[in-house]
Design a protein around this motif. Structure first.
Motif: not given
Length: 291
Positions: A86-93, A96-99
């Motif tokens: 979840d933390e990695l997904v949040a950082r990608c978003e 502005g990156e699509r996880p």
């Protein structure tokens, strides 16, 4: 019976259709029987079984007993560290990156290999009995290792006792240890030190010299040392559980050797006394290893 050491190591393994287990048992010198157990969480019901087995099979020593339990190959599971994911997904978003899941799953720590939860397996009485059987075999091998080491120690102790016996026999035949020699030596010393004018009666001097000679007589100490040698050999023939008594006997050995050395006024007898003390110290060092 064979004397037992307090030092030993043994290992035992077993398995069933779900798990594989390994026992490791170590023991070293100790004043009493103490045990340090390392039992996996969930298997605490084995703790009293181990302690009772030690109390039934051994008298002294510091024991370390380890139990390792692992699932059979193919029983492992894979877990997702959802918090990290979840933390990695949040950082990608946030950037502005699509996880991409296939990329994120390659990040170290997201996918974790884990062992299957085996806590419920400890409730199986048949499985517990099998693990206990392996423990019994392991402790039997530990006892055998301690016995083998005890046999080697006993051989060394017999050699030391033979050396002590030789020194005692040497002291017995030492001319300086004879009562008459002691008396003559004291009379010669008095003759050199006291006045020649007859101020002291020779009869009184002879009486005093006799008293001093009796005090300097080491025959009683030698007799006790011989008795202690026989007592030590009896203990070795007895074998098991002799460590404490043998250690006490070594103290008695040392007491008699100290008295012999303190009474001696001759170099030869002093040398024998010092050699006795050194040999008794070596004897006691080895005795510290006996159960």
């Amino acid at each position: 019976m064979t004397a037992c050491s307090m030092t030993g190591f043994a290992r035992g393994e077993g398995s069933d259709d779900r798990i594989r287990w390994t026992w490791e048992a170590r023991s070293v010198n100790g004043k009493s029987l103490d045990a340090r157990l390392r039992i996996p969480s969930g298997w605490e019901r084995l703790d009293p079984i181990v302690r009772k087995s030690l109390q039934d099979g051994f008298k002294r020593g510091n024991f370390t007993i380890n139990l390792d339990i692992r699932p059979i190959g193919g029983k492992g599971v894979v877990r997702i560290n959802e918090g990290l994911l979840d933390e990695l997904v949040a950082r990608c978003e946030a950037f502005g990156e699509r996880p991409r899941l296939d990329t994120l799953l390659t990040v170290r720590g997201v996918v974790e290999a884990a062992e299957e939860d085996d806590g419920d397996l400890s409730g199986d009485d048949e499985r517990i009995a099998a693990i206990e059987s392996t423990l019994t075999d392991t402790l039997a091998r530990l006892a055998e290792a301690r016995s083998d080491e005890g046999g080697r120690i006993a051989s060394v102790l017999r050699d030391h006792l033979g050396e002590i016996e030789t020194l005692v026999e040497e002291a017995e035949t030492c001319a300086d240890a004879m009562p008459e020699a002691i008396r003559n030596r004291i009379m010669a010393q008095l003759d050199e030190l006291l006045p020649k004018d007859g101020a002291l009666a020779s009869e009184r001097l002879a009486q005093e010299a006799a008293v001093l000679a009796v005090k300097a007589d080491v025959r009683e100490e030698l007799d006790r040392l011989k008795a202690h040698i026989e007592g030590a050999r009896d203990l070795l023939r007895e074998g098991t559980g002799i460590g404490r008594r043998f250690d006490f006997l070594c103290q008695e050995f040392n007491r008699e050797a100290n008295t012999l050395a303190s009474k001696s006024a001759a170099l030869d007898l002093t040398r024998i006394g010092l050699n006795l003390k050194a040999c008794i110290d070596r004897l006691r060092e080895q005795v510290q290893n006996l159960e």
